[in-house]
Design a protein around this motif. Structure first.
Motif, mmCIF file in Angstrom:
data_model
loop_
_atom_site.group_PDB
_atom_site.id
_atom_site.type_symbol
_atom_site.label_atom_id
_atom_site.label_comp_id
_atom_site.label_asym_id
_atom_site.label_seq_id
_atom_site.Cartn_x
_atom_site.Cartn_y
_atom_site.Cartn_z
ATOM 1 N N ASN A 173 43.310 99.082 -46.716
ATOM 2 C CA ASN A 173 42.908 97.810 -47.651
ATOM 3 C C ASN A 173 41.638 98.340 -48.453
ATOM 4 N N VAL A 174 41.095 97.372 -49.085
ATOM 5 C CA VAL A 174 39.969 97.698 -50.104
ATOM 6 C C VAL A 174 38.712 97.916 -49.310
ATOM 7 N N GLN A 175 38.439 97.588 -48.334
ATOM 8 C CA GLN A 175 37.101 97.943 -47.453
ATOM 9 C C GLN A 175 37.299 98.901 -46.731
ATOM 10 N N ASN A 176 38.535 99.660 -46.580
ATOM 11 C CA ASN A 176 38.788 100.889 -45.967
ATOM 12 C C ASN A 176 38.325 101.083 -44.664
ATOM 13 N N ARG A 177 38.598 99.906 -43.818
ATOM 14 C CA ARG A 177 38.409 99.587 -42.540
ATOM 15 C C ARG A 177 39.518 99.858 -41.813
ATOM 16 N N SER A 178 40.750 99.341 -42.196
ATOM 17 C CA SER A 178 42.032 99.268 -41.267
ATOM 18 C C SER A 178 43.200 99.347 -42.366
ATOM 19 N N ALA A 179 44.158 99.558 -41.622
ATOM 20 C CA ALA A 179 45.563 99.701 -42.355
ATOM 21 C C ALA A 179 46.223 98.314 -42.471
ATOM 22 N N ILE A 180 46.956 98.113 -43.756
ATOM 23 C CA ILE A 180 47.647 96.848 -43.764
ATOM 24 C C ILE A 180 49.270 97.407 -44.250
ATOM 25 N N TYR A 181 50.089 96.517 -44.147
ATOM 26 C CA TYR A 181 51.421 96.734 -44.244
ATOM 27 C C TYR A 181 52.002 96.017 -45.665
ATOM 28 N N ASN A 182 52.788 96.755 -46.112
ATOM 29 C CA ASN A 182 53.445 96.158 -47.195
ATOM 30 C C ASN A 182 55.174 96.092 -46.972
ATOM 31 N N THR A 183 55.497 94.900 -46.975
ATOM 32 C CA THR A 183 56.803 94.707 -46.119
ATOM 33 C C THR A 183 57.809 94.275 -47.437
ATOM 34 N N ASP A 184 58.954 94.588 -46.964
ATOM 35 C CA ASP A 184 60.053 94.463 -48.093
ATOM 36 C C ASP A 184 61.061 93.740 -47.175
ATOM 37 N N TYR A 185 61.493 92.426 -47.091
ATOM 38 C CA TYR A 185 62.122 91.721 -46.152
ATOM 39 C C TYR A 185 63.431 91.159 -46.607
#
Length: 459
Positions: free
Chosen positions: A175-187
């Motif tokens: 993420n933009v804060q560079n603190r944790s991961a985020i998921y981009n999902t295609d459902y």
């Protein structure tokens, strides 16, 4: 910042100005008291000598004897004062380092916990809702008489899905804060609905988007290839008609962006002809909630998890994919070592005193080397394991201590004292077998002293 991440409560920390001022004040007071006692003893000897001025012989004997003792006392007090200074200064240094290292460890643990315990994308299973009339009975009062009334009321019921074929592709980014991961999902999900009711043909297909998303795009619901339109913004209920005994298929598709986990919630439904395939296109992917997948396939940086439930399976917990992290092990080892470092230093210096003639200069240099090695270990342990780091530092320590002896025999004694009094105790506090290693270090220390003083001197 939480209190646990700020350091160990109750320990002095010289990076705090108020504690530094308190330490300086107490040090000055202690030094003045120590100097006062030494001066008072000297004055007492001078007064007694002055009182014996008429008896020259007694005065000469007393003054000569006590002047020698006083000089020996001063010499011994110099060594004691230097050791106390090294111990006190070393204690404040190591307690400060222990606080700093504890703070660094807790911040690291909090960062890892944030990366795996943040928001999540949770997809709820769609529900097939219908309204039916059911008889019910109630009592009322008419003309002072209790009357039983039979009536009908509208109630909401739900129809189980006849089949679910779900595919979700997950990409991980930061993420933009560079603190944790985020998921981009295609459902993409195909849901089969069969009307098993004999008197109902009007239903609502409720397919809500995932909870916890930060961005939702291209959300579509189709029935047999025809896109259904939302009647109200935020309303994800789609009315449809289905005659008894007939079946139809709904497809739900979207792209979502959200937390660092993706899970599917059966919403207390019985799953029949259910198949979920989650493809994680990143490393360290693992299945969540302990619901073991039917099949796991790994292909380089991608892992495919498949859950298959054929008939009437109830799954309470949401299940899906998350990013696993390496376990945080051996926390608190370096802070514990740093807190016990002054005791180890005192043990080592005592062995050196009992084995070698030690001067003030040698004591000061040895103390500086010892605490410098611990300081080096504290910061190297942040990037490499402390055990191999201490072994390398120990070789440097032995190389420097070898020069403490005036001959090869004295140098060998210094090496043995350093191994038994400094290297092994520090290593014992870094490895799991601390008690056993400390016992071996203590046995080596007393064995060396016995051999050195009993057997070597009697030859």
């Amino acid at each position: 910042m939480t209190p646990s991440a700020q350091g160990i409560p109750g320990l002095p920390d010289l990076t705090h100005p108020d504690q530094l001022v308190q330490f300086g004040t107490k040090l000055v007071q202690g030094s003045l008291l120590f100097v006062f006692l030494i001066v008072a003893l000297g004055v007492a000897i001078a007064l007694i000598s002055f009182s014996l001025r008429r008896n020259t012989t007694e005065q000469a004997v007393f003054f000569g004897e006590w002047s020698i003792r006083y000089s020996q006392l001063l010499k011994g007090l110099q060594h004691l004062a230097l050791i106390l200074v090294l111990l006190i200064t070393g204690f404040f240094l190591t307690s400060t380092l222990s606080n700093r290292y504890h703070h660094w460890e807790q911040a690291k643990v909090a960062q890892i916990a944030e990366s795996v315990a943040g928001d999540k994308l949770e997809q709820n299973a769609p529900q097939i809702r219908y309204i039916t009339e059911e008889p019910y009975t109630y009592t009322t009062q008419v003309n002072n008489r209790i009357v039983k009334v039979n009536d009908k009321q509208k109630v909401t019921r739900y129809l189980n899905l006849a089949g679910s074929q779900i595919q979700v592709k997950i990409d991980q980014s930061v993420n933009v804060q560079n603190r944790s991961a985020i998921y981009n999902t295609d459902y993409t999900a195909d849901y089969k609905v069969v009307n098993q009711l004999s008197d109902i043909n009007s239903f609502f297909f409720e397919a809500s988007p995932p909870e916890g998303y930060s961005l939702l795009a291209n959300y579509k619901v189709e029935r047999d290839g025809t896109r259904l339109k939302q009647t109200n913004p935020g309303d994800y209920g789609f009315p449809f008609r289905l005659e008894p005994g007939q079946e139809t298929t709904f497809r739900v598709t979207y792209q979502a962006q959200g937390g660092s986990r993706w899970v599917y919630n059966a919403a207390n439904q019985l799953l029949s002809q259910f198949r979920l395939t989650a493809t994680a296109n990143f490393k360290n992917a693992d299945f969540a909630s302990g619901i073991v997948p039917t099949e796991i396939k790994g292909d380089g940086n991608s892992t495919q998890f498949t859950w298959v439930f054929n008939d009437n399976v109830s799954v309470k917990n949401p299940f899906g994919v998350f990013t696993s992290t390496s376990q945080v092990k051996n926390t608190g080892i370096i802070p514990r070592l740093l807190l016990l470092a002054p005791a180890i230093f005192l043990w080592w210096i005592l062995l050196l005193y009992l084995s070698l003639p030690m001067s003030l200069k040698n004591i000061a240099i040895a103390g500086g080397i010892f605490f410098a090695c611990l300081l080096t270990l504290t910061y190297i342990a942040r990037v490499v394991n402390p055990e191999p780091a201490w072994i390398i530092i120990s070789l440097i320590l032995l190389g420097l201590i070898y020069g403490l002896g005036s001959n090869s025999r004295a140098s060998l004694a210094a090496i043995i004292c350093t191994i038994a009094g400094a290297i092994l105790p520090v290593l014992a506090l870094l490895i799991p077998f601390s008690g056993l290693t400390l016992s071996l270090a203590g046995l080596l220390s007393v064995a060396w002293l016995a051999v050195h003083h009993w057997y070597a001197e009697n030859r």
